[in-house]
Design an enzyme around this catalytic site. Structure first.
Site, short mmCIF file in Angstrom:
data_model
loop_
_atom_site.label_atom_id
_atom_site.label_comp_id
_atom_site.label_asym_id
_atom_site.label_seq_id
_atom_site.Cartn_x
_atom_site.Cartn_y
_atom_site.Cartn_z
N LYS A 256 0.85 -1.04 -0.04
CA LYS A 256 -0.10 -0.01 -0.07
C LYS A 256 0.87 1.26 0.23
CE LYS A 256 -3.81 -1.67 2.79
NZ LYS A 256 -5.10 -1.54 1.72
N ARG A 330 -10.03 -11.34 1.44
CA ARG A 330 -11.20 -12.40 0.89
C ARG A 330 -10.52 -13.72 0.82
NH1 ARG A 330 -11.50 -8.95 -4.56
NH2 ARG A 330 -10.96 -7.27 -2.89
N1 BES Z 1 -8.26 -3.60 4.23
C1 BES Z 1 -8.42 -3.18 2.78
C2 BES Z 1 -9.79 -2.71 2.67
C3 BES Z 1 -9.74 -1.26 3.23
C4 BES Z 1 -9.69 0.01 2.44
C5 BES Z 1 -10.40 -1.29 4.44
C6 BES Z 1 -9.77 1.08 3.00
C7 BES Z 1 -10.80 0.08 4.99
C8 BES Z 1 -10.27 1.35 4.35
C9 BES Z 1 -8.17 -4.64 1.80
O1 BES Z 1 -7.43 -5.47 2.16
C10 BES Z 1 -7.70 -4.07 0.59
O2 BES Z 1 -6.68 -3.72 0.75
N2 BES Z 1 -8.65 -4.09 -0.51
C11 BES Z 1 -8.12 -3.70 -1.88
C12 BES Z 1 -8.41 -4.67 -2.82
C13 BES Z 1 -8.05 -4.60 -4.15
C14 BES Z 1 -6.46 -4.69 -4.22
C15 BES Z 1 -8.63 -5.33 -5.01
C16 BES Z 1 -8.75 -2.26 -2.00
O3 BES Z 1 -10.18 -2.09 -1.72
O4 BES Z 1 -8.15 -1.56 -2.56
ZN ZN Z 2 -5.50 -5.39 1.60
#
Ligand code: BES
Ligand code: ZN
Ligand code: ZN
Length: 483
Positions: A256, A330
């Site tokens: 991230k 997921r």
């Molecule tokens: N934990 C994050 C989702 C999230 C984002 C929670 C902001 C709370 C606030 C999740 O694991 C994630 O990173 N999801 C990605 C998925 C993508 C790579 C398909 C996302 O939402 O960007």
């Molecule tokens: Zn994530």
């Protein structure tokens, strides 16, 4: 904080301070404070403190539960720095007595919540004793018995939320999967009706939970699979909750960016909620068997990290192409949902801070409800509306399902499109739900409201306990309405 519902008139109750709620800006009748109102230009909006008469005037916008919560949260915030220990108030009864009293208690507790253990001088309020008179603000008569039930529900709901918030707010250095397991074990120890079993890596290997294990691989902290159960005698049904317990989500090799990594200690919110819900269910003595399964791990980087391009074989036997290691929740849920179905649930609900897309789509206040059964979703949505947790239904559709097809495995962990990410994540989870449970499953994406960088309404900065109240409210609804 202690709550005392007294079958006495407001005048006969002794307390250090009194809260008077102002409706429709009607301030004329409070003759003792007219001069103060003029001096401070108070017209009935917000709060006004009369130190001389020891009264806090506080606006009540309507008799909706959400406005009741807000009024008492604002009242508590206005009083918490004073050198007082007790406060009295009239009761407020909206549409339903039980829900109204539940809302009053929640207002005080949400208004009082602060996570300040890391501050040199944490502000500890002396105001701990809340006395609610039977006198109603509009002289409405109501069942005192129902009022007491509402006060009890309010305390259970509020304590459950505080419990979840404390877990989510705790820092990642302290709050590892092992700590989460410890808290779960404590729950089993402190509540004789709850049992807790913790499973380690060897169990996950044995159970072929390769998706869950892959996410954990680069973490210095071993994974924990938590199984809490509450099994009352003569339970009328069995509900299983599954929670995403990512104690930290760095994104893994699909790292991230710095701004997005911040707050990812909150990626354990679904797991925390699942723990809080079973605690609440037990305290309410519900005639429903409840299980909470939590997949606790970090998502980190390192030489042995799982990689984009990997293919993982999940516990259900469905193969998963990893295209982005940041779509890790997921993967953990896929294996936990598999195990959860072995418990033969009548209802299966997962809670997860699953997608940023859900936050983009619904904003920071609202959770998403997904699933295959529209009647179930509608019923859940209806109950959630009164609970204080905001939620809305997102519907699946076959076109979005196309986007998670993989060329090399049964399913891909990321969609080929930037759009519709909350639903494609829900559809990914759906690939692990067996035919017989398709209509018994709900997926709750709580990514928006679980954690606040800016306080709003009666919520303080940080964790909110999102999902806890709507699920507890739904369990109560099931307990009252289903045979
Ligand atoms: N934990 C994050 C989702 C999230 C984002 C929670 C902001 C709370 C606030 C999740 O694991 C994630 O990173 N999801 C990605 C998925 C993508 C790579 C398909 C996302 O939402 O960007
Ligand atoms: Zn994530
Ligand atoms: Zn995550």
């Amino acid at each position: 904080m202690t709550f005392n519902f007294k079958e006495e008139s407001i005048e006969s109750i002794h307390a250090d301070f009194e809260i008077i709620l102002i409706q429709d800006k009607k301030i004329e009748k409070y003759t003792q404070s007219q001069e103060l109102f003029k001096l401070s230009n108070y017209k009935g909006e917000g709060v006004c403190i009369d130190m001389q008469n020891k009264i806090l005037y506080c606006e009540l916008k309507s008799l909706d539960y959400e406005d009741i919560r807000l009024a008492f949260a604002n009242a508590y915030k206005a009083l918490k720095k004073l050198e007082i220990q007790s406060v009295k108030t009239r009761s407020v009864v909206g549409k339903c007595v039980v829900n109204s009293f539940n809302a009053i208690i929640q207002g005080f507790t949400f208004g009082a919540y602060e996570f300040n253990k890391y501050k040199k001088e944490p502000s500890l309020s002396k105001l701990q004793n809340i006395i609610i008179s039977k006198d109603e603000i509009n002289e409405k008569s109501y069942s005192l018995e129902e009022a007491c039930i509402g006060v009890n529900y309010g305390q259970v709901f509020s304590n459950a939320c505080d419990f979840a918030k404390n877990i989510v707010n705790e820092i990642p250095q302290i709050y590892t999967p092992a700590k989460m397991a410890e808290d779960a074990l404590d729950l089993g120890q402190n509540d004789y009706k709850i049992t807790c079993k913790i499973y380690e890596s060897d169990f996950l290997e044995q159970e072929k939970m390769q998706a869950f294990l892959a996410v954990n691989r680069a973490s210095a902290h071993p994974p924990k699979l938590i199984h809490l159960s509450y099994k009352p005698k003569n339970a009328k049904m069995r509900v299983v909750f599954v929670g995403k317990g990512l104690t930290y989500d760095s994104g893994g090799l699909s790292l991230k960016p710095a701004d997005y990594m911040l707050t990812m200690k909150s990626d354990k919110s679904g797991g925390a909620a699942a723990m809080a819900i079973i605690k609440g269910a037990s305290e309410l003595d519900l005639d429903i068997e409840v299980h909470s399964i939590i997949g606790a791990t970090e998502n980190m980087i390192g030489g042995n990290a799982y990689k984009p391009d990997d293919v993982l074989i999940s516990r259900e036997g469905v193969s998963i192409e990893v295209r982005n290691t940041d779509a890790e929740g997921r993967l953990v849920l896929a294996d936990c949902l598999s195990l959860a179905q072995d418990l033969k649930p009548d209802l299966l609900i997962d809670l997860a801070t699953l997608t940023g897309a859900c936050v983009v789509g619904l904003g920071e206040y609202t959770s998403a409800i997904m699933g295959n059964n529209e009647d179930l979703q509608n019923e859940f949505y209806k109950v959630s509306k009164k609970s204080g947790d905001l939620a809305t239904i997102l519907h699946f559709n076959p076109h979005l399902k196309e986007l998670i097809k993989s060329n090399i495995a049964d399913v891909s962990n990321t969609s080929t499109s930037r759009y519709g990410g909350a639903i494609t994540a829900g559809l990914f989870l759906n690939s692990f739900i067996r035919e017989e449970y398709k209509d018994k499953w709900l997926h709750l994406d709580i990514a928006g409201p679980a954690y606040l960088e800016k306080a709003w309404g009666y919520h303080s900065f940080g964790a909110t306990g999102a999902g806890v109240r709507m699920c507890l409210a739904y369990l109560l609804y099931l307990s009252r309405n289903k045979k």
